[in-house]
Design an enzyme around this catalytic site. Structure first.
Site, PDB file in Angstrom:
ATOM      1  N   GLY A 181       9.303  -2.587   0.240  1.00 13.35           N
ATOM      2  CA  GLY A 181       8.331  -3.052   1.255  1.00 13.35           C
ATOM      3  C   GLY A 181       9.272  -3.873   2.500  1.00 13.35           C
ATOM      4  N   ASN A 182       8.476  -3.929   3.453  1.00 15.68           N
ATOM      5  CA  ASN A 182       8.947  -4.447   4.920  1.00 15.68           C
ATOM      6  C   ASN A 182       7.686  -5.209   5.379  1.00 15.68           C
ATOM      7  OD1 ASN A 182       7.853  -2.049   6.250  1.00 15.68           O
ATOM      8  ND2 ASN A 182       9.301  -1.118   4.786  1.00 15.68           N
ATOM      9  N   SER A 201      16.726  -2.257   6.463  1.00 14.51           N
ATOM     10  CA  SER A 201      16.413  -1.173   5.300  1.00 14.51           C
ATOM     11  C   SER A 201      17.312  -1.384   4.232  1.00 14.51           C
ATOM     12  CB  SER A 201      16.808   0.287   5.797  1.00 14.51           C
ATOM     13  OG  SER A 201      16.607   1.069   4.905  1.00 14.51           O
ATOM     14  N   GLY A 202      16.591  -1.432   2.867  1.00 15.16           N
ATOM     15  CA  GLY A 202      17.285  -1.394   1.583  1.00 15.16           C
ATOM     16  C   GLY A 202      18.208  -2.669   1.181  1.00 15.16           C
ATOM     17  N   SER A 247      14.220  -1.292   8.851  1.00 13.63           N
ATOM     18  CA  SER A 247      13.486  -0.300   7.818  1.00 13.63           C
ATOM     19  C   SER A 247      13.274   1.010   8.191  1.00 13.63           C
ATOM     20  CB  SER A 247      11.956  -1.088   7.684  1.00 13.63           C
ATOM     21  OG  SER A 247      11.266  -0.093   6.715  1.00 13.63           O
ATOM     22  N   SER A 248      13.314   1.998   7.190  1.00 14.54           N
ATOM     23  CA  SER A 248      13.221   3.326   7.432  1.00 14.54           C
ATOM     24  C   SER A 248      11.672   3.585   7.990  1.00 14.54           C
ATOM     25  CB  SER A 248      13.599   4.353   6.256  1.00 14.54           C
ATOM     26  OG  SER A 248      12.742   3.676   5.305  1.00 14.54           O
ATOM     27  N   ASP A 249      10.926   2.613   7.552  1.00 14.50           N
ATOM     28  CA  ASP A 249       9.188   2.716   8.114  1.00 14.50           C
ATOM     29  C   ASP A 249       9.128   2.158   9.354  1.00 14.50           C
ATOM     30  OD1 ASP A 249       8.420   3.936   5.567  1.00 14.50           O
ATOM     31  OD2 ASP A 249       8.944   1.851   4.855  1.00 14.50           O
ATOM     32  N   HIS A 291       4.264  -3.390   4.802  1.00 13.87           N
ATOM     33  CA  HIS A 291       4.021  -2.058   3.826  1.00 13.87           C
ATOM     34  C   HIS A 291       4.636  -2.414   2.564  1.00 13.87           C
ATOM     35  CE1 HIS A 291       4.610   1.619   2.131  1.00 13.87           C
ATOM     36  NE2 HIS A 291       5.825   1.751   2.205  1.00 13.87           N
ATOM     37  N   HIS A 343       4.851  -1.263  -1.852  1.00 13.93           N
ATOM     38  CA  HIS A 343       4.693  -0.383  -3.132  1.00 13.93           C
ATOM     39  C   HIS A 343       4.013  -1.082  -4.198  1.00 13.93           C
ATOM     40  CE1 HIS A 343       7.086   3.607  -2.124  1.00 13.93           C
ATOM     41  NE2 HIS A 343       6.908   2.609  -1.024  1.00 13.93           N
ATOM     42  N   ASP A 393     -14.770 -10.397   1.662  1.00 15.72           N
ATOM     43  CA  ASP A 393     -14.162 -11.579   2.476  1.00 15.72           C
ATOM     44  C   ASP A 393     -13.091 -11.091   3.339  1.00 15.72           C
ATOM     45  OD1 ASP A 393     -15.812 -13.688   1.267  1.00 15.72           O
ATOM     46  OD2 ASP A 393     -14.614 -14.119  -0.171  1.00 15.72           O
ATOM     47  N   HIS A 446       1.448   7.697  -1.266  1.00 17.67           N
ATOM     48  CA  HIS A 446       2.538   6.755  -0.911  1.00 17.67           C
ATOM     49  C   HIS A 446       2.135   5.396  -1.292  1.00 17.67           C
ATOM     50  CE1 HIS A 446       5.602   5.768   2.266  1.00 17.67           C
ATOM     51  NE2 HIS A 446       5.626   4.922   1.511  1.00 17.67           N
ATOM     52  N   TYR A 455     -16.571 -20.547   6.755  1.00 18.15           N
ATOM     53  CA  TYR A 455     -15.642 -20.946   5.651  1.00 18.15           C
ATOM     54  C   TYR A 455     -14.399 -21.498   6.261  1.00 18.15           C
ATOM     55  CZ  TYR A 455     -12.433 -19.733   1.501  1.00 18.15           C
ATOM     56  OH  TYR A 455     -11.650 -19.861   0.677  1.00 18.15           O
TER      57      TYR A 455
END
Lengths: 234, 234, 234, 234
Positions: free
Chosen positions: D27-28, D44-45, D73-75, D94, D96, D119, D170, D229
Site C-alpha cells: 500500500g501507498n 517503497s517497501g 513507491s514502485s507504483d 493504492h 491490496h 454515499d 491486481h 449531510y
C-alpha cells in the site's frame, strides 16, 4: 465455600470474551468438585466486565443453589444433567460462538475434516436431535441435556474423546476434565467450524472426512498413554 | 549455544500470534545455522505467552536434541527433512492458519490469482499428496516432509521461488532464507488464500490464474537481479 | 437542558464503534424524554473520536432543533417519525453494520433461525418496502420512517417484540425502551445476520425457521412476566 | 521542502494499517502540491512501524525524485499518470485490501448495491482492462495508470464522482481532493466490496443495483451544492 474453585471458574468464564466466543452476556462455564458433588457456575445475564469471583454460584447436582446471592445461569439444569450422567466430566462450557452456531442452526455435525479437528475431537462433533414441543414446553434445559446424552449413546460415542456437541437450533456445549480444558475445546470447536465451512464451500462434492488412520494418529499423538505432543504434563 | 539464533527464532515464533496465524499453542518456527548444521525450534505445546528465548531447543539435522530441557516441536522431523533436502532454506514455519488450512482440507492448491500472490509466490502454492496409511502409521512427521519434497520434485518447482506448500488434510508449511522471511511468507499465504477463496465464490467459472507475463513481472519486480521494489537491501 | 440524557445518548453512540458496528462517521443513536416530548440525537457527520456529550442535539418530535450548535443527524426525521408512531419506543439506533446491510441490500428478512435470534427478536426481522421515486425525491428520511411502520402494520408485528427492521437498499434500524437497549439490539441483529448467512450457505434447502414453540420458549424466558433469565431486574 | 505535506502524507499512510487495509509493507498514499507540480509519496517497501515523515519522497509529475534518500513507491508512475490526467485529483491511495482485491481478481466491478455505496461512489466502481503482455513487459506502472483513465473515458465516468477503480488482476486505487479523502474512499471501497460480496451470495439472481433515483439522493445528500449531510464544512 469452594473459594478456589470460584476463582478458577471466574477465570474460565473471562476467557470466553478474551477469545471472542461471546456477545453481550451470552455463554457460561462451570466446574465441579466431585468430592462434595457441588459445582460452581456463572450467574445468569451478568455483564462480563462486572463479573467477580464472588458472583459465582454454588449449586448441587440437582441444580439447586447452595451458596450465592445471584441466580445461576439459566442453563444450569443442562450442566447438572451432564455432570450426573458423565462422571469423567469436570468442566462444561456453553457459548453462542458464531461458527459453531451456524452448524447448529443448519442441523449438521462439524465434520472431522483435518488434523486441526483430529488433535482435539476423535470424530465428527455430533448434532443433537431437535427438541420436540413436549421437551421444550417441559423442563427445557434438562431436556437439552438429555438430547446431548442421547446422541452420544445412540452413536456409541465417548464424551471424553469427542468433548463437544451442537444442540439443535441452538449452539455448542463443550466439556473436559476441568473448566480450562472445556474452554480450550470451545475455542477449537469454533475454529474448526470456521475452517470446515470454507472447506465445504471450496470443495462441495468432496468427502470431507480425513482417513481413520490419520484421525487415529493425530488424536493419539496428543491423548492417552502414547501421546508424544507437548511436555508430558498434558 | 546459538544464543543469538534462539532470540531470532523466539521472535519469529512470537510473530505468529501477533499476526493472527495461530490458535492456542499451534504452530512453530525454526531457523538453521548451516555452519554447525544445527537448527533451533520452538518447544512442543508451550503457550506463547509463557515462551522465552531460553525455551528454544537446539536440534541436529536428524532431529536429535543437542541442547534444551523441553521437547522440541512434534513437527521437528518435518523441518529436519526439509533442511536436509533443500540447502537454500534457512527458516521454516508451520501453522494452522485458517484460510490456508481450508485449502489444505479441500485438497486444492492456492491459485496464483493476482499480483498479491505473484509478489511472493512464483506460481500456485501446491498441495502435497494425501499420506497413505503406511506413511501415517510409520514415521509420520518425516513422511510429511517427504510428501512436500515429492510434490515439488514431481512438478519441477523451485522451493525458493514458491516458498510454501499445503500438506494434505493438514495445513501450510512456508520457508525462506531465514525465519523472519518464512513468517512473512506464512502471512502472505494466508492472506492470498482468503482473497482467492472470495474470488472463486465471486466468479466460479473463471480461469483464476493471472497471465504468465504478469506473474513474471510481479515476481521479478521483487526478486532476483532485476528487482526494483524496495530499497535494494532485499 | 437534558444534560443527563445527552450523556446517556453520547455513551450509547460511542458504543457503536466499540462494538464494530460503524465505519467512519456512519450511524447514530437517539433517546427520547417522553415528558418533554424532546429527544437527543448525534450530530451529523462528526467523527466519533471528536464527539463530546455537549455536541448532542436536542430536537422536538417534528425534528426541529431545540438546542445545539451542530446539525442533527440527517436521519433525524426517521427517528422522529418512529417516536411519534410508537409511544413505547424510548431509544433508536441506525447503523450500516455490515452483515445486516447485506440482508438489506439483498431485500430479504433476517430469519428467526435459532435461539440466538429468539432471545431478542420474536420472529423474523422484516425488510421494509423499497421506496418509490416519489418517496425518495420527497421527504426521504420521513418516508423511510413510514416504510418501517408500514411493514410492521401490514405484517401485524409488535415493534417492542421485534425491535428492529431492515430498510430496503439501505440498512438496519433497531430500537428499545432506551438507547442502551437499542444498541444491544443492533449488536444482536448484526450477529444473527452473520450467523444466519452462514447457516443459509451450509444448508440452502432447509426451512431456516425454528419451531414456534422454541421461539416462544426462548423469547419468553427473557421477556415478560414469566422471564427467568438474568437477575430479575431486566 | 514541502515539510507540511510530508507530515500529511505520512499520516495518511499510517491510516492504512490503522484501518486494516494493508498487510506487511503493501500500500501507498500520495498527495500533490498543484502549485509546484510536485507530489509526496511513501518510499517503497518500508515497514509502517519504521516509517517517519522524513522518509517521504518528493517526486515531480514525471515520477522523478526531487528530494528524498529512499526509492519512492514502485507504483509512483501510476500516481504520476493520474495526477497528470486528472487535475482535480489531490491525493491517491493504492492498497491490496482484501475484499476489493477479490473483486479485482474476479474481474468484476463493485456494484452500487446500496446507500452505503451511493454515499461515496456515484455508480459502480469500474474494473480496468486486463493489461496486455506488451503493456506489462513495457512501462508496467505507467500502463496501469493508462488502463485506469481508459476505463473512465470509455464509460464516460467522472473520476471525482466515482473516486476509485479496480485494476484487473491486481487491486484498488482510490483518490480524492486530498490524501485523507482518498484514504476514506479506500476504506469505503473495501467495506462495500465486503457487503456486496455477501449480498451477491444471499441473492444471486437479483439485479444488485439500487434505483438511479436512490443513487442520486444519497450521493447528492453528501456532495455538491445541495448537500445537507454533515456540518457544512465538507
Amino acid at each position: 465455600m469452594l473459594e478456589a474453585l470460584k476463582q478458577t471458574v471466574y477465570e474460565a468464564n473471562m476467557a470466553l470474551p478474551a477469545n471472542n466466543l461471546v456477545t453481550l452476556t451470552w455463554g457460561n462455564v462451570s466446574q465441579i468438585d466431585r468430592d462434595s458433588g457441588l459445582f460452581v457456575i456463572k450467574p445468569s445475564g451478568v455483564a462480563y466486565d462486572k463479573l467477580t469471583p464472588a458472583d459465582m454460584v454454588v449449586v448441587d447436582l440437582d441444580g439447586r443453589v447452595v451458596e450465592g446471592e445471584l441466580n445461576p445461569s439459566s442453563d444450569t439444569p443442562t450442566h447438572a444433567y451432564l455432570y450426573r450422567h458423565w462422571p469423567e466430566v469436570g468442566g462444561i462450557v456453553h457459548t453462542h460462538s458464531k461458527w459453531a452456531v451456524a452448524f447448529a442452526q443448519a442441523g449438521i455435525p462439524v465434520p472431522a475434516a483435518g488434523t486441526t479437528h483430529a488433535d482435539t475431537f476423535y470424530g465428527d462433533v455430533p448434532i443433537a436431535d431437535r427438541l420436540t414441543q413436549a421437551e421444550v414446553d417441559g423442563d427445557y434445559e434438562l431436556n437439552t441435556g438429555q438430547s446431548i446424552v442421547r446422541v452420544f449413546d445412540r452413536q456409541h460415542l465417548d464424551p471424553m474423546a469427542i468433548p463437544g456437541v451442537l444442540t439443535n437450533d441452538h449452539g455448542p456445549f463443550t466439556w473436559g476434565k476441568d473448566a480450562k480444558t472445556a474452554v480450550q475445546n470451545a475455542i477449537v470447536l469454533d475454529v474448526v467450524s470456521e475452517i470446515d465451512f470454507h472447506t465445504m464451500q471450496l470443495n462441495p462434492t468432496q468427502d470431507l472426512h480425513v482417513p481413520q488412520y490419520l484421525l487415529d494418529r493425530h488424536y493419539f499423538r496428543k491423548h492417552g498413554a502414547h501421546a508424544y505432543y507437548g511436555q508430558g504434563t498434558h
